[in-house]
Design a protein around this motif. Sequence first.
Motif, PDB file in Angstrom:
ATOM      1  N   SER A   1       1.547 -49.086 -19.683  1.00 43.93           N
ATOM      2  CA  SER A   1       0.988 -47.882 -19.080  1.00 43.93           C
ATOM      3  C   SER A   1       2.088 -47.052 -18.428  1.00 43.93           C
ATOM      4  O   SER A   1       3.120 -47.572 -18.019  1.00 43.93           O
ATOM      5  CB  SER A   1      -0.070 -48.250 -18.038  1.00 43.93           C
ATOM      6  OG  SER A   1      -1.168 -48.906 -18.639  1.00 43.93           O
ATOM      7  N   ILE A   2       1.848 -45.733 -18.328  1.00 40.83           N
ATOM      8  CA  ILE A   2       2.768 -44.815 -17.666  1.00 40.83           C
ATOM      9  C   ILE A   2       1.998 -44.067 -16.594  1.00 40.83           C
ATOM     10  O   ILE A   2       0.955 -43.481 -16.869  1.00 40.83           O
ATOM     11  CB  ILE A   2       3.390 -43.817 -18.662  1.00 40.83           C
ATOM     12  CG1 ILE A   2       4.157 -44.559 -19.757  1.00 40.83           C
ATOM     13  CG2 ILE A   2       4.297 -42.832 -17.938  1.00 40.83           C
ATOM     14  CD1 ILE A   2       4.706 -43.645 -20.841  1.00 40.83           C
ATOM     15  N   SER A   3       2.518 -44.094 -15.357  1.00 42.56           N
ATOM     16  CA  SER A   3       1.855 -43.432 -14.241  1.00 42.56           C
ATOM     17  C   SER A   3       2.880 -42.647 -13.434  1.00 42.56           C
ATOM     18  O   SER A   3       3.917 -43.187 -13.062  1.00 42.56           O
ATOM     19  CB  SER A   3       1.147 -44.460 -13.349  1.00 42.56           C
ATOM     20  OG  SER A   3       0.500 -43.832 -12.270  1.00 42.56           O
ATOM     21  N   LYS A   4       2.585 -41.361 -13.174  1.00 45.18           N
ATOM     22  CA  LYS A   4       3.484 -40.492 -12.424  1.00 45.18           C
ATOM     23  C   LYS A   4       2.686 -39.669 -11.423  1.00 45.18           C
ATOM     24  O   LYS A   4       1.467 -39.565 -11.527  1.00 45.18           O
ATOM     25  CB  LYS A   4       4.228 -39.531 -13.359  1.00 45.18           C
ATOM     26  CG  LYS A   4       5.185 -40.174 -14.339  1.00 45.18           C
ATOM     27  CD  LYS A   4       5.902 -39.095 -15.144  1.00 45.18           C
ATOM     28  CE  LYS A   4       6.926 -39.692 -16.100  1.00 45.18           C
ATOM     29  NZ  LYS A   4       7.657 -38.623 -16.844  1.00 45.18           N
ATOM     30  N   VAL A   5       3.413 -39.059 -10.474  1.00 49.45           N
ATOM     31  CA  VAL A   5       2.823 -38.052  -9.607  1.00 49.45           C
ATOM     32  C   VAL A   5       3.251 -36.668 -10.070  1.00 49.45           C
ATOM     33  O   VAL A   5       2.421 -35.788 -10.304  1.00 49.45           O
ATOM     34  CB  VAL A   5       3.201 -38.282  -8.133  1.00 49.45           C
ATOM     35  CG1 VAL A   5       2.679 -37.144  -7.269  1.00 49.45           C
ATOM     36  CG2 VAL A   5       2.651 -39.611  -7.642  1.00 49.45           C
ATOM     37  N   ASN A   6       4.548 -36.465 -10.223  1.00 46.18           N
ATOM     38  CA  ASN A   6       5.087 -35.181 -10.664  1.00 46.18           C
ATOM     39  C   ASN A   6       5.877 -35.377 -11.950  1.00 46.18           C
ATOM     40  O   ASN A   6       6.826 -36.155 -11.985  1.00 46.18           O
ATOM     41  CB  ASN A   6       5.991 -34.565  -9.594  1.00 46.18           C
ATOM     42  CG  ASN A   6       5.244 -34.249  -8.321  1.00 46.18           C
ATOM     43  OD1 ASN A   6       4.211 -33.587  -8.354  1.00 46.18           O
ATOM     44  ND2 ASN A   6       5.753 -34.714  -7.192  1.00 46.18           N
ATOM     45  N   GLY A   7       5.469 -34.669 -12.987  1.00 48.66           N
ATOM     46  CA  GLY A   7       6.201 -34.759 -14.239  1.00 48.66           C
ATOM     47  C   GLY A   7       5.277 -34.952 -15.423  1.00 48.66           C
ATOM     48  O   GLY A   7       4.185 -35.510 -15.301  1.00 48.66           O
ATOM     49  N   SER A   8       5.729 -34.501 -16.580  1.00 42.72           N
ATOM     50  CA  SER A   8       4.948 -34.619 -17.807  1.00 42.72           C
ATOM     51  C   SER A   8       5.161 -35.999 -18.432  1.00 42.72           C
ATOM     52  O   SER A   8       6.078 -36.736 -18.070  1.00 42.72           O
ATOM     53  CB  SER A   8       5.346 -33.520 -18.789  1.00 42.72           C
ATOM     54  OG  SER A   8       6.715 -33.647 -19.129  1.00 42.72           O
TER      55      SER A   8
END
Length: 220
Positions: free
Chosen positions: A24-31
């Motif tokens: 999985s990939i999880s971010k706050v800011n960024g594509s």
Amino acid sequence: MKRFPLPLLLALVLPCAPAFANESISKVNGSIHATSGQAYGDLETVNGGITVDEDTETADIQTVNGGIKIGDRARTRGISTVNGSIRVGQKVEIDGDLETVNGSIFTDRGTRIDGSMETVNGGIGLVETRLSKGIETVNGDITVGIGSVVEGGIHVNKPNFSLSLGPGRKPRVIVGPNAAVNGPLQFDREVTLYVHRSAHIGPVTGATPVPFDTDAAPND
């Protein structure tokens, strides 16, 4: 030559190996960009768009401020955004719902969706798409385009001014050539409903269908 035990070799190699499939990939800011031919888990960001290349498999896809684009022949689960549009390519398989608040949804030829579509302030368009659980909107236009099949019907809700940002225009609802809506069409607000003579629809509440037999619906 000295031989190292296999467990020790694995312990030395694995920490340097590439990330496992289905990560999985999880971010706050960024594509987020899911590359072609790979398999991923959930893809989540807050401020950024999400792009899934063709022939890619993912679990759920979610962002808040950003658009979502799904390439041809991809396979995903549910797709949602708040402020952004959703664009789905050809022959995509989606096991879940497509949802946005302020944005549109479009699906292309050969796509199959085991779920529903929902917007508040955004249009919905299907081309040769099969949708299993219906369409719901408040202010968005709806086009069930050529050859599309929608199970579960269509529901256009009465505006809730705490959520609705759109002007007080009537949504256009179009059921195109050789398309089908197998379920009730319920309109809790005034709409313009166009139905091609070759299309099939369920019972209609709250609107009067206007038949047409051209390639495109009349302009209002």
